[in-house]
Each structure stands twice: as structure tokens, then as C-alpha cells.
Write a protein that holds these residues in place. Sequence first.
Motif, PDB file in Angstrom:
ATOM      1  N   LEU A 155       1.793   7.100  -6.959  1.00 63.98           N
ATOM      2  CA  LEU A 155       0.366   7.831  -7.436  1.00 63.98           C
ATOM      3  C   LEU A 155       0.859   9.374  -7.594  1.00 63.98           C
ATOM      4  O   LEU A 155       1.467   9.827  -7.037  1.00 63.98           O
ATOM      5  CB  LEU A 155      -0.735   7.488  -6.655  1.00 63.98           C
ATOM      6  CG  LEU A 155      -1.186   6.136  -6.798  1.00 63.98           C
ATOM      7  CD1 LEU A 155      -2.502   5.930  -5.648  1.00 63.98           C
ATOM      8  CD2 LEU A 155      -1.840   5.773  -7.969  1.00 63.98           C
ATOM      9  N   ILE A 187       1.043   4.205  -3.149  1.00 58.06           N
ATOM     10  CA  ILE A 187       0.630   5.615  -2.799  1.00 58.06           C
ATOM     11  C   ILE A 187       1.672   6.474  -3.171  1.00 58.06           C
ATOM     12  O   ILE A 187       1.507   7.468  -3.525  1.00 58.06           O
ATOM     13  CB  ILE A 187       0.066   5.630  -1.212  1.00 58.06           C
ATOM     14  CG1 ILE A 187      -1.049   4.813  -0.980  1.00 58.06           C
ATOM     15  CG2 ILE A 187       0.084   7.153  -0.891  1.00 58.06           C
ATOM     16  CD1 ILE A 187      -2.259   5.511  -1.708  1.00 58.06           C
ATOM     17  N   ASP A 188       3.010   5.911  -2.758  1.00 60.23           N
ATOM     18  CA  ASP A 188       4.266   6.550  -3.076  1.00 60.23           C
ATOM     19  C   ASP A 188       4.258   7.019  -4.595  1.00 60.23           C
ATOM     20  O   ASP A 188       4.833   7.918  -5.130  1.00 60.23           O
ATOM     21  CB  ASP A 188       5.436   6.061  -2.506  1.00 60.23           C
ATOM     22  CG  ASP A 188       6.608   7.006  -2.510  1.00 60.23           C
ATOM     23  OD1 ASP A 188       6.394   7.989  -1.979  1.00 60.23           O
ATOM     24  OD2 ASP A 188       7.603   6.563  -2.937  1.00 60.23           O
ATOM     25  N   GLU A 208       0.710  -1.380   0.009  1.00 64.61           N
ATOM     26  CA  GLU A 208       0.123  -0.002   0.042  1.00 64.61           C
ATOM     27  C   GLU A 208       0.806   1.137   0.001  1.00 64.61           C
ATOM     28  O   GLU A 208       0.715   2.290  -0.924  1.00 64.61           O
ATOM     29  CB  GLU A 208      -0.924   0.018   0.981  1.00 64.61           C
ATOM     30  CG  GLU A 208      -2.090  -0.953   1.163  1.00 64.61           C
ATOM     31  CD  GLU A 208      -2.728  -1.223   2.587  1.00 64.61           C
ATOM     32  OE1 GLU A 208      -2.354  -0.771   3.528  1.00 64.61           O
ATOM     33  OE2 GLU A 208      -3.648  -2.146   2.641  1.00 64.61           O
ATOM     34  N   LEU A 265      -0.670  12.188  -6.765  1.00 65.14           N
ATOM     35  CA  LEU A 265      -1.408  12.766  -5.732  1.00 65.14           C
ATOM     36  C   LEU A 265      -1.243  14.212  -5.980  1.00 65.14           C
ATOM     37  O   LEU A 265      -0.225  14.807  -5.746  1.00 65.14           O
ATOM     38  CB  LEU A 265      -1.532  12.014  -4.620  1.00 65.14           C
ATOM     39  CG  LEU A 265      -1.852  10.626  -4.594  1.00 65.14           C
ATOM     40  CD1 LEU A 265      -1.581   9.878  -3.059  1.00 65.14           C
ATOM     41  CD2 LEU A 265      -3.015  10.123  -5.063  1.00 65.14           C
TER      42      LEU A 265
END
Length: 216
Positions: free
Chosen positions: A214, A211-212, A207, A216
Motif C-alpha cells: 500500500l 500493508i507492504d 496482511e 502509506l
Amino acid sequence: MKTVRLTLRHDAETIHPMHRFVADSDAFDAYRMVHGNFAGDDDNAFIFHVVGDPDVYKAALADTDRVHDYELTRTGDRSFTVYVRDVPEGIDKRLLELFTEGSLVTLPPLEYRSDWTVRFSVVGDPSDIRQALEGVPDGIETTVDRVGEYDGSDAAVGALTPRQREALRVARSLGYFDVPRSASVEDVAAELECAPGTAAEHLRKAEATVIDALEL
């Protein structure tokens, strides 16, 4: 095609001034290149996603002669994107040439880290990858973090280890990510045939990696 995950560590003579500024400042939490156009001889166009103080970043851009033009767009309280026209020169130009020559494709995002390293993935023929690595200029330490066959995955999935990908697949199929959750870590562990603590660690790391990677 092969894919490699690389970390390039710059020294004081080779680091780009904006990378050094962000790395050495307490005003920023993340700095990633998410898109780039490397075709120009006079300058290149890049889009960065930054988490930090946009006013501090804008002041630094105005102080460097390496940036031809830029446009900054706020996307949150402490996040923004910046479109940059950067004048390539010296080592930066050489690195861009090395990792876009022949069969090579550099996969975004390129993560510019506070320890003066840049992490990214490259896809291409093994001979072209080897030639690029051999051509990295002095003053830059190169580490090959991972080597594998390119399977068409995006950067986020490509950054996962095979075991992490398996853990995410199993967790999703069992309903671990459903709302409300319909499977437990113990269920995932049983399917993976490992201890619950091991399954939880695989999921946490997977996870965090996704997330790292993406935008964002």
C-alpha cells in the motif's frame, strides 16, 4: 495477459545513486516509487513515498547530478513524498525502456530495498516479458518470484498467493475483520479445512503483504 513479480538485484556499477544512498543509510525504513511518467526523452517524472529523514534525503538529492528537479512534501513525522525529475542515462534508461516496451505495463509500487534489490510486477504478453528479461543488462541479477494470469487486481492484491487471497476472503466473509471481531482464527481454519496455526500464518503473511504494497 500474464503478470510476473520480479526482483532485480543491482551491483555497485548498476545501482542508482539515490537507491544506494537510501539502502546504505540508517535514516530510512522504506523507499517506494508509487507513480511514474516514462514518456520523456530528456527526463522522466516520478513520485516516491519514503519513510525516513526528509532532511537527509533532501541533502542527498542536492548532491547528485542525476536529478533535474524535485519537490518534497512531508506527510508525517518520518514520512514524505518526493516528486522527482530524473535524467535517464545508461542502465537506468535501458531498464525503463525494457519494461515499458510493446505490451508491457509496470505496476506500481516499485520497492527499492536495502539489499540493493528492486521488486515490482509487470503485465503483458509472455513474449514481451521474455524479451524484456533477456535484455536486462549485465550486472543485474533477475529473479522471477511469481508468474500468473493478470486478473485486474491492484498491486496489493496481486502480490498475494492464491491461498493467502482465499484466507483473506474467508476471514472477511466470516467477520474476522469486524469491529468487534465476530469470528475467530479457528472459524477461518475450519472453513479453509486447515489447522488454526496454518490459518493464522496465512492471515499474518497476507496482511503483511498487503500493508507492504500500500501507498502509506
